[in-house]
Write an enzyme that holds these catalytic residues in place. Structure first.
Site, mmCIF file in Angstrom:
data_model
loop_
_atom_site.group_PDB
_atom_site.id
_atom_site.type_symbol
_atom_site.label_atom_id
_atom_site.label_comp_id
_atom_site.label_asym_id
_atom_site.label_seq_id
_atom_site.Cartn_x
_atom_site.Cartn_y
_atom_site.Cartn_z
ATOM 1 N N GLU A 281 0.799 -1.229 0.000
ATOM 2 C CA GLU A 281 0.000 0.000 0.000
ATOM 3 C C GLU A 281 0.830 1.276 0.000
ATOM 4 O O GLU A 281 0.485 2.241 0.696
ATOM 5 C CB GLU A 281 -0.923 -0.035 1.221
ATOM 6 N N HIS A 309 -6.050 0.492 2.652
ATOM 7 C CA HIS A 309 -4.970 0.954 3.536
ATOM 8 C C HIS A 309 -4.824 2.482 3.511
ATOM 9 O O HIS A 309 -4.242 3.054 4.437
ATOM 10 C CB HIS A 309 -3.635 0.345 3.109
ATOM 11 N N GLU A 328 -3.737 -4.377 9.368
ATOM 12 C CA GLU A 328 -4.210 -5.390 8.417
ATOM 13 C C GLU A 328 -5.618 -5.896 8.703
ATOM 14 O O GLU A 328 -6.368 -6.194 7.774
ATOM 15 C CB GLU A 328 -3.218 -6.553 8.339
ATOM 16 N N ASP A 385 9.015 -10.674 9.432
ATOM 17 C CA ASP A 385 8.845 -11.461 8.203
ATOM 18 C C ASP A 385 8.687 -12.953 8.494
ATOM 19 O O ASP A 385 8.039 -13.681 7.749
ATOM 20 C CB ASP A 385 10.048 -11.280 7.262
ATOM 21 N N TYR A 393 -4.670 -10.303 9.972
ATOM 22 C CA TYR A 393 -5.662 -10.008 8.944
ATOM 23 C C TYR A 393 -7.031 -10.558 9.344
ATOM 24 O O TYR A 393 -8.016 -9.829 9.424
ATOM 25 C CB TYR A 393 -5.284 -10.660 7.604
HETATM 26 N N1 BES Z 1 0.991 -4.423 3.705
HETATM 27 C C1 BES Z 1 0.710 -5.698 3.140
HETATM 28 C C2 BES Z 1 1.933 -6.394 2.633
HETATM 29 C C3 BES Z 1 3.003 -6.583 3.678
HETATM 30 C C4 BES Z 1 2.696 -6.972 4.969
HETATM 31 C C5 BES Z 1 4.319 -6.365 3.355
HETATM 32 C C6 BES Z 1 3.691 -7.128 5.910
HETATM 33 C C7 BES Z 1 5.312 -6.519 4.306
HETATM 34 C C8 BES Z 1 4.992 -6.898 5.586
HETATM 35 C C9 BES Z 1 -0.327 -5.613 2.021
HETATM 36 O O1 BES Z 1 -1.296 -4.651 2.262
HETATM 37 C C10 BES Z 1 -1.043 -6.928 1.967
HETATM 38 O O2 BES Z 1 -1.646 -7.289 2.924
HETATM 39 N N2 BES Z 1 -0.970 -7.618 0.835
HETATM 40 C C11 BES Z 1 -1.662 -8.858 0.620
HETATM 41 C C12 BES Z 1 -2.880 -8.577 -0.233
HETATM 42 C C13 BES Z 1 -4.100 -9.339 0.110
HETATM 43 C C14 BES Z 1 -4.462 -9.386 1.540
HETATM 44 C C15 BES Z 1 -5.275 -8.888 -0.736
HETATM 45 C C16 BES Z 1 -0.737 -9.822 -0.076
HETATM 46 O O3 BES Z 1 0.360 -9.418 -0.462
HETATM 47 O O4 BES Z 1 -1.064 -10.975 -0.230
HETATM 48 ZN ZN ZN Z 2 -2.555 -5.129 3.867
#
Ligand code: BES
Ligand code: ZN
Length: 612
Positions: A281, A309, A328, A385, A393
């Site tokens: 985001e 976001h 999230e 990570d 989520y």
């Molecule tokens: N912010 C996250 C990606 C992220 C989280 C990067 C933690 C680094 C550390 C992004 O908004 C996300 O949640 N992406 C998801 C999308 C999905 C939930 C629709 C993904 O990458 O799968």
């Molecule tokens: Zn996210």
């Protein structure tokens, strides 16, 4: 001395920088950036100032007013996860200019050689800073508790262009002697064929939202405030423009639900297939994996999520990663509300169902480590990570949905709007949220066990599996698979990728190899263009010991670097019945490793290490 975030060396008694001006010279031959960061504090400070760094080479620190050197030291050695603090000794100074170079193994940067790009002619580089990788690009207070504005001056070899999660401040121009200051010699800065691009982010953002990409990038407008950018050439750009044509409708839906869109532009950047996430985001310019472009507008869910976001995350940020659910969980809730408006209730319920399944699976993953099933876990010393999961989520979503059910949607919508208006441009913790909830929804603590939701492990008894005809039908078809029943053609006639994903995910973890083969013979799931479907199927195939799919698994792991696909496939291989699968996993990783983003390399490495 006290840290205000377990993942940052930032000291709670030190002032937080409010602006950083970056000068960055891109050396594509050496996969290195030479740069300077001019950090401005809110007022003059005397004493130490700790900044986060990882694998950064610091050449000098200068007082920008007097030009005098500022003493600095590294009190500890580089931790592979957290890096090391850079300690500046300030005496009544409110700004410091740090001159540094990045390392070729900077964890936030992926450098692609021309051969690794779609253009085949030009190199490409892009960032991924969340959660704690910004410190590997420039020295900063790399905690979401700190927000700052920034400006950036990028020096690139033409004809490469740069894009940033920021506003463009000037047209591409020739370099000017002297403007790089100590960041870079004029001989380099003004060498033939170099060009300068300038950007500014005038809203305060946490460091993890800092983002840029540079390479051979084409773009096209798809809406009044939305332009799609992509490295993959015109065919990909066409497909992306079609896939994301609905962006403006989504922004309007978001504004109706959550209040004004505060970021001006909502551009989209489609990255090469090695991008480790589905989406990120980054403000004003969301970063996306090309795997969301499937030609059926299904990428809408990821766009809805990253757009959401803009309110829940970029406007209101978690103070530390222990409160990641505020980012999230809230965004997953907001995403589904947007999806409901633009794609209908059935689609939103299906997404909730996929999420519910995902949440339940995380409970098995963390069976020996229940701390990470908490909404608010203790992450002291933990690499974010490593423990990235669906819990923030989907448990976060469930918590908010539970509150919505308690007070009714009308009241909840009013509450959410007020929450966003109250805390926008702040970084808050779970306690602040709970306090606000109790004040605005009097008596809620007597109706919902807030403590259990926030501090308890597992899934609370008042969480809810979604109810809908399609959802229930898919789950019951999946249950019938155990009796050897494969869905009939007419039953799946109007299924899209998400229906298949839900179906496969609800099948038993491993089944008879012959059943896998007959399912695939009828529906060609291993060849699906939809990676969600393909990977879910291949995971099942590997876990069921079907060796005939190893070739397809290998090519998938070599085509994409999205961790959502790497994790389950590598995990299925290392859990495989024999040594053959483990050896295969190791060989594929050895061969594919260079094509993965450093963050993905680390995650796969750790999956393999756990089963060596
Ligand atoms: N912010 C996250 C990606 C992220 C989280 C990067 C933690 C680094 C550390 C992004 O908004 C996300 O949640 N992406 C998801 C999308 C999905 C939930 C629709 C993904 O990458 O799968
Ligand atoms: Zn996210």
């Amino acid at each position: 001395m006290a840290r205000l975030d377990p993942h940052s060396y930032t000291d709670s008694s030190h002032p937080l920088a409010k602006h950083v001006a970056l000068t960055l010279y891109f050396d594509f031959a050496a996969n290195t950036i030479h740069g300077s960061a001019l950090l401005t504090l809110p007022s003059a400070h005397t004493g130490h100032l700790l900044l986060d760094t990882r694998l950064l080479l610091v050449h000098s620190v200068i007082d920008p007013v007097s030009g005098a050197p500022i003493p600095f030291s590294f009190p500890s050695s580089d931790d592979p996860v957290f890096g090391r603090p850079l300690s500046l000794s300030l005496s009544a100074q409110s700004a410091a200019l740090v001159v540094f170079s990045t390392s070729p193994s900077s964890s936030a940067l992926q450098w692609l050689s021309p051969a690794q790009t779609a253009s085949k002619a030009y190199p490409f580089v892009y960032t991924q800073c969340q959660s704690i990788h910004a410190r590997s690009i420039f020295p900063c207070q790399d905690t979401p508790a700190a927000r700052l504005t920034f400006s950036a001056r990028l020096n690139l070899p033409s004809p490469l262009t740069a894009v940033m999660a920021a506003a463009r401040a000037a047209d591409t121009r020739d370099p000017i002697a002297g403007e790089a200051g100590p960041a870079c010699s004029d001989a380099l800065w003004c060498s033939p064929g170099r060009a300068v691009e300038e950007f500014v982010m005038d809203r305060p953002i946490p460091a993890y939202l800092f983002a840029f990409a540079a390479g051979c990038i084409a773009s096209r407008d798809v809406g009044p405030r939305t332009r799609v950018h992509a490295e993959g050439g015109l065919v990909l750009l066409d497909a992306a423009a079609r896939e994301f044509a609905g962006a403006e409708d989504m922004i309007r839906a978001g504004e109706a639900l959550f209040g004004p869109y505060e970021w001006g532009r909502f551009d989209l950047l489609v990255l090469p297939p090695s991008f480790p996430y589905g989406g990120m985001e980054n403000p004003m310019m969301v970063f996306l994996t090309p795997t969301v472009i499937k030609g059926d507008a299904s990428g809408a869910q990821v766009v809805a999520h990253e757009l959401a976001h803009s309110w829940t995350g970029n406007l209101i940020t978690n103070k530390t990663n222990e409160h990641f659910w505020l980012n999230e969980g809230f965004t997953t809730y907001a995403e589904r509300r947007i999806v409901e408006v633009v794609q209908g209730e059935e689609r939103a319920v299906l997404n909730t169902g996929i999420g519910w399944k995902g949440l339940n699976e995380e409970m098995e993953r963390f069976a020996d480590n229940m701390e990470f099933t908490k909404l608010k876990p203790n992450l002291e010393g933990i690499d974010p990570d490593e423990v990235y999961s669906q819990v923030p989520y989907e448990k976060g979503f469930q918590f908010l949905w539970r509150i919505e059910r308690q007070i009714g949607r009308l009241a909840f919508d009013v509450f959410v709007k007020k929450y966003i208006a109250t805390f926008k441009f702040q970084s808050i913790d779970t306690e602040t949220f709970l306090e606000f909830l109790k004040v605005n929804v009097p008596g809620i603590e007597n109706q919902i066990d807030l403590k259990l939701w926030v501090e308890g492990t597992g899934i609370p008894p008042d969480a809810m599996e979604p109810v809908s005809t399609i959802y229930s039908k898919i789950v019951s078809l999946a249950n019938e698979f155990k009796q050897g029943k494969i869905p009939k053609e007419e039953e799946v006639a109007d299924w899209s990728g998400q229906e298949w994903e839900l179906y496969i995910e609800n099948l038993p973890k491993s089944v008879e190899a012959s059943q896998v083969a007959s399912l695939d013979a009828r529906y060609q799931l291993a060849e699906s263009r939809d990676y969600e479907v393909k990977v879910a199927f291949l995971q099942l195939a590997v876990s069921s010991g079907c060796k005939e799919y190893h070739g397809e698994v290998e090519s998938t792991l070599k085509q994409v670097g999205r961790m959502k696909y790497l994790r389950p496939l590598y995990t299925a291989l290392v859990h495989g019945t024999g040594d053959e699968e483990k050896m295969l996993a190791r060989r594929i990783f050895a061969e594919a490793r260079d094509s993965y983003h450093p963050i993905a390399q680390g995650v796969v490495q750790s999956i393999l290490a756990k089963h060596s």
